[in-house]
Motif scaffolding. Structure first.
Motif, mmCIF file in Angstrom:
data_model
loop_
_atom_site.group_PDB
_atom_site.id
_atom_site.type_symbol
_atom_site.label_atom_id
_atom_site.label_comp_id
_atom_site.label_asym_id
_atom_site.label_seq_id
_atom_site.Cartn_x
_atom_site.Cartn_y
_atom_site.Cartn_z
ATOM 1 N N ASP A 188 10.641 20.486 -5.705
ATOM 2 C CA ASP A 188 9.241 20.430 -6.142
ATOM 3 C C ASP A 188 8.531 19.101 -5.894
ATOM 4 N N ALA A 189 9.151 18.201 -5.106
ATOM 5 C CA ALA A 189 8.500 16.915 -4.825
ATOM 6 C C ALA A 189 9.083 16.267 -3.570
ATOM 7 N N VAL A 190 8.283 15.367 -2.993
ATOM 8 C CA VAL A 190 8.702 14.579 -1.830
ATOM 9 C C VAL A 190 8.517 13.113 -2.191
ATOM 10 N N SER A 191 9.545 12.303 -1.905
ATOM 11 C CA SER A 191 9.477 10.873 -2.161
ATOM 12 C C SER A 191 9.617 10.143 -0.827
ATOM 13 N N ILE A 192 8.686 9.251 -0.547
ATOM 14 C CA ILE A 192 8.713 8.461 0.675
ATOM 15 C C ILE A 192 8.691 6.997 0.276
ATOM 16 N N SER A 193 9.596 6.218 0.871
ATOM 17 C CA SER A 193 9.616 4.787 0.589
ATOM 18 C C SER A 193 10.034 4.034 1.839
ATOM 19 N N GLY A 194 9.781 2.767 1.841
ATOM 20 C CA GLY A 194 10.148 1.911 2.952
ATOM 21 C C GLY A 194 9.627 0.519 2.723
ATOM 22 N N GLU A 195 9.819 -0.310 3.736
ATOM 23 C CA GLU A 195 9.335 -1.681 3.639
ATOM 24 C C GLU A 195 8.794 -2.111 4.986
ATOM 25 N N ARG A 196 7.556 -2.523 4.982
ATOM 26 C CA ARG A 196 6.918 -3.037 6.189
ATOM 27 C C ARG A 196 7.179 -4.533 6.202
ATOM 28 N N LYS A 197 7.986 -4.973 7.165
ATOM 29 C CA LYS A 197 8.396 -6.374 7.214
ATOM 30 C C LYS A 197 7.519 -7.156 8.181
ATOM 31 N N ARG B 156 -0.812 -5.587 5.934
ATOM 32 C CA ARG B 156 -0.139 -5.580 4.634
ATOM 33 C C ARG B 156 1.343 -5.371 4.842
ATOM 34 N N TYR B 157 2.113 -6.232 4.250
ATOM 35 C CA TYR B 157 3.553 -6.162 4.346
ATOM 36 C C TYR B 157 4.120 -5.970 2.951
ATOM 37 N N GLY B 158 5.323 -5.450 2.904
ATOM 38 C CA GLY B 158 5.978 -5.288 1.621
ATOM 39 C C GLY B 158 6.483 -3.868 1.421
ATOM 40 N N ARG B 159 7.057 -3.664 0.281
ATOM 41 C CA ARG B 159 7.673 -2.388 -0.054
ATOM 42 C C ARG B 159 6.609 -1.403 -0.518
ATOM 43 N N PHE B 160 6.788 -0.144 -0.150
ATOM 44 C CA PHE B 160 5.899 0.908 -0.637
ATOM 45 C C PHE B 160 6.742 2.093 -1.064
ATOM 46 N N GLU B 161 6.170 2.894 -1.934
ATOM 47 C CA GLU B 161 6.837 4.109 -2.411
ATOM 48 C C GLU B 161 5.767 5.084 -2.858
ATOM 49 N N ARG B 162 5.974 6.346 -2.526
ATOM 50 C CA ARG B 162 5.031 7.376 -2.958
ATOM 51 C C ARG B 162 5.782 8.644 -3.308
ATOM 52 N N LEU B 163 5.441 9.228 -4.439
ATOM 53 C CA LEU B 163 6.014 10.493 -4.880
ATOM 54 C C LEU B 163 4.891 11.525 -4.864
ATOM 55 N N ILE B 164 5.113 12.609 -4.104
ATOM 56 C CA ILE B 164 4.094 13.650 -3.974
ATOM 57 C C ILE B 164 4.629 14.941 -4.583
ATOM 58 N N PRO B 165 4.070 15.381 -5.716
ATOM 59 C CA PRO B 165 4.485 16.662 -6.287
ATOM 60 C C PRO B 165 3.985 17.812 -5.415
ATOM 61 N N LEU B 166 4.776 18.843 -5.279
ATOM 62 C CA LEU B 166 4.416 19.987 -4.446
ATOM 63 C C LEU B 166 3.889 21.127 -5.311
ATOM 64 N N PRO B 167 2.944 21.904 -4.791
ATOM 65 C CA PRO B 167 2.351 22.984 -5.588
ATOM 66 C C PRO B 167 3.270 24.185 -5.769
ATOM 67 N N VAL B 168 4.286 24.342 -4.901
ATOM 68 C CA VAL B 168 5.235 25.459 -5.000
ATOM 69 C C VAL B 168 6.634 24.945 -4.715
ATOM 70 N N ARG B 169 7.624 25.765 -5.044
ATOM 71 C CA ARG B 169 9.014 25.401 -4.746
ATOM 72 C C ARG B 169 9.287 25.591 -3.265
ATOM 73 N N ILE B 170 10.114 24.697 -2.734
ATOM 74 C CA ILE B 170 10.440 24.766 -1.306
ATOM 75 C C ILE B 170 11.953 24.825 -1.113
ATOM 76 N N THR C 248 0.844 -1.183 0.000
ATOM 77 C CA THR C 248 0.000 0.000 0.000
ATOM 78 C C THR C 248 0.880 1.234 0.000
ATOM 79 N N VAL C 249 0.303 2.332 -0.382
ATOM 80 C CA VAL C 249 1.014 3.605 -0.295
ATOM 81 C C VAL C 249 0.460 4.361 0.896
ATOM 82 N N PRO C 250 1.304 5.125 1.576
ATOM 83 C CA PRO C 250 0.806 5.868 2.729
ATOM 84 C C PRO C 250 -0.185 6.959 2.317
#
Length: 150
Positions: free
Chosen positions: A74-83, A99-113, A40-42
């Motif tokens: 302009d984006a945040v990437s979160i990943s990990g693995e629930r073992k 749910r176990y396994g690897r997840f990854e999510r890329l979140i584009p940001l509306p403005v520059r940070i 799953t993705v967070p």
């Protein structure tokens, strides 16, 4: 030539059952499905203030050291693995909806940070990120031209 009666209600009910099964399969795996392939993705919540973007992600059941957070302008990437904690049981059957396994999510940001000044906190399964805006974004003002009503 044979006459075939069309039952629109029956077709609609069939379609409804198919859609329901699709969502049930996505949320709760059937007993025959292999758990290691399900991930799953967070879930995320984003709030923008004049100074920063506040991003919350729901990542329960993990330790902070097992979560990888990478930030660009302009984006945040979160990943990990629930073992899965492997347990050896001599008797009984274990069924799980976890749910176990690897997840990854890329979140584009509306403005520059300012990606070098990001603050992160992980507590009680919630990852909180404070993403300060760049000075250009903080001071950005757009003038709107008004047209006279006809």
């Amino acid at each position: 030539m044979a006459l075939v009666y069309w039952h629109p209600r029956r077709e609609t009910e069939f379609l409804q059952r198919q859609i329901t099964r699709l969502f049930e399969d996505a949320l709760v795996p059937r007993s025959g499905q292999k758990q290691e392939y399900i991930s799953t993705v967070p879930l995320a919540e984003m709030q923008e203030t004049p100074e920063a973007i506040h991003l919350k992600l729901e990542i329960p059941g993990m330790e902070a050291k097992d979560i990888d957070v990478q930030v660009t302008e302009d984006a945040v990437s979160i990943s990990g693995e629930r073992k899965s904690a492997q347990k050896s049981e001599d008797k009984g059957v274990t069924k799980t909806e976890f749910r176990y396994g690897r997840f990854e999510r890329l979140i584009p940001l509306p403005v520059r940070i300012q990606h070098t000044n990001v603050k992160a906190e992980y507590k009680d399964g919630i990852l909180n990120l404070t993403l300060p805006k760049t000075e250009q974004e903080k001071n950005k003002v757009v003038k709107v031209q008004l047209e006279p009503a006809a």
